[in-house]
Scaffold this active site. Sequence first.
Site, PDB file in Angstrom:
ATOM      1  N   LYS A  38      82.194  58.864   7.093  1.00  0.00           N
ATOM      2  CA  LYS A  38      82.001  59.241   5.495  1.00  0.00           C
ATOM      3  C   LYS A  38      82.034  58.075   4.697  1.00  0.00           C
ATOM      4  CE  LYS A  38      86.895  60.658   5.238  1.00  0.00           C
ATOM      5  NZ  LYS A  38      88.029  61.522   5.487  1.00  0.00           N
ATOM      6  N   ARG A 136      94.367  71.348  -0.072  1.00  0.00           N
ATOM      7  CA  ARG A 136      93.130  70.618  -0.518  1.00  0.00           C
ATOM      8  C   ARG A 136      92.087  71.513  -0.289  1.00  0.00           C
ATOM      9  NH1 ARG A 136      91.863  64.670   1.726  1.00  0.00           N
ATOM     10  NH2 ARG A 136      91.106  65.922   3.550  1.00  0.00           N
ATOM     11  N   TYR A 264      88.394  35.184 -18.797  1.00  0.00           N
ATOM     12  CA  TYR A 264      88.469  36.136 -20.195  1.00  0.00           C
ATOM     13  C   TYR A 264      89.773  36.436 -20.561  1.00  0.00           C
ATOM     14  CZ  TYR A 264      83.576  37.699 -19.328  1.00  0.00           C
ATOM     15  OH  TYR A 264      82.189  37.491 -19.148  1.00  0.00           O
ATOM     16  N   MET A 313      83.451  40.728 -13.666  1.00  0.00           N
ATOM     17  CA  MET A 313      82.823  41.855 -12.755  1.00  0.00           C
ATOM     18  C   MET A 313      81.859  41.170 -11.623  1.00  0.00           C
ATOM     19  SD  MET A 313      79.250  43.821 -14.343  1.00  0.00           S
ATOM     20  CE  MET A 313      79.893  44.514 -15.781  1.00  0.00           C
TER      21      MET A 313
END
Length: 368
Positions: A38, A136, A264, A313
């Site tokens: 997954k 769950r 930043y 980023m």
Amino acid sequence: MPKAQDTVLEINLKALKHNFEHLKSKVKDHTKFLAVVKAFGYGSDACRVAEYLQELDVDYFAVAYVNGGVALRQAGITKPILVLHPQIANLKTLIKHALEPNLYNAKVLKEFINLASIEKQDNYPVHIKFNTGLNRLGFNKEAINDIVAELKKTSVVKVASVFSHLVASEDLNEKAFSLNQISSFDAIFKVFANELGYQPIQHMCNTSGILNYPEAHFDMVRSGIGLYGFGNSPDENKHLIPVASLKTIISQIHNIKKGESVGYNRAFKAESSIKTATLPLGHADGIGRQYGHGKGFVTIHGQKAPIVGNVCMDMIMVDISNIDCKEGDDVIVFGEGTTAEQLAETTNTISYELITSVSQRVKRIFLK
Ligand SMILES: *Cc1c(COP(=O)(O)O)cnc(C)c1O
């Protein structure tokens, strides 16, 4: 190792084979092995990992959602694929690609049987999940009679397996809880299979369950994190090799004078002169802002370089004041030297989160 020329995630298929063989050696010969791929194969590359494992001796694959299963089928995976958490809207696509659903509540069970009969299916393999404490997904044991009644009305589906999931398989302080979960699941299975009139595959253990609870291996085990090289304890980690290494290079070096700031919002202010390296990866690549401000670090020529100021980023800046290095040199974010688990610990998270966060922007390269 090839020299990195960019930010890359190196996937070592030999390590994958080693981990698979190690985990296989922990279970009996007749115990089936399901590989959990997954979340893009825990952030690596689900299709390449599954193709490789299919050539070895894996019996089953599991993905979280239908789209993950479709990708595997399109890559030529022919072994059975269990979809752990299908949504009703995707069941038609699931059938189209011969994926096998986990039917975890009455609504999904009924919807699936309905759809499978419209699609003229016969004995379509499905999996029934019981909740034994995780709270769950899964039926509670009180639902056994209703499920069996529903299943006996039709021959469009056949139960391929019955499973449950351990709450705290890696935590030996919760051993009593886990043993209790195991015996409740076994009792549920026996009643269910008896009422059903045939014996589906019974399974419960994830990686830590494989290692800590041999009595709960039943007919199949489901391993994810162990295949990718983490065993949830220092002792087990010794026998496993991390499959993925995140590498990059130094783009630029700056000499920062006392009083200047870096990044930043001037989040870092130099109290003395330092040297920084700018690296081409940031929070869009999976190194979250929580790794900033000196918490996270990378390794350059075997030495630790802490992240300076805010993570951007597309870039991070690291302190290389005491490291002899130059622009273009190799940088290891995790892999050899520092494992993903060690880097994850700097922000109180776990290997699972860090490795699955490496974004699709980062190129994957494969070592055979
Ligand atoms: C993710 C998952 C696994 C694999 O767990 P690991 O700890 O990564 O081995 C097994 N079973 C279920 C139901 C899961 O969701």
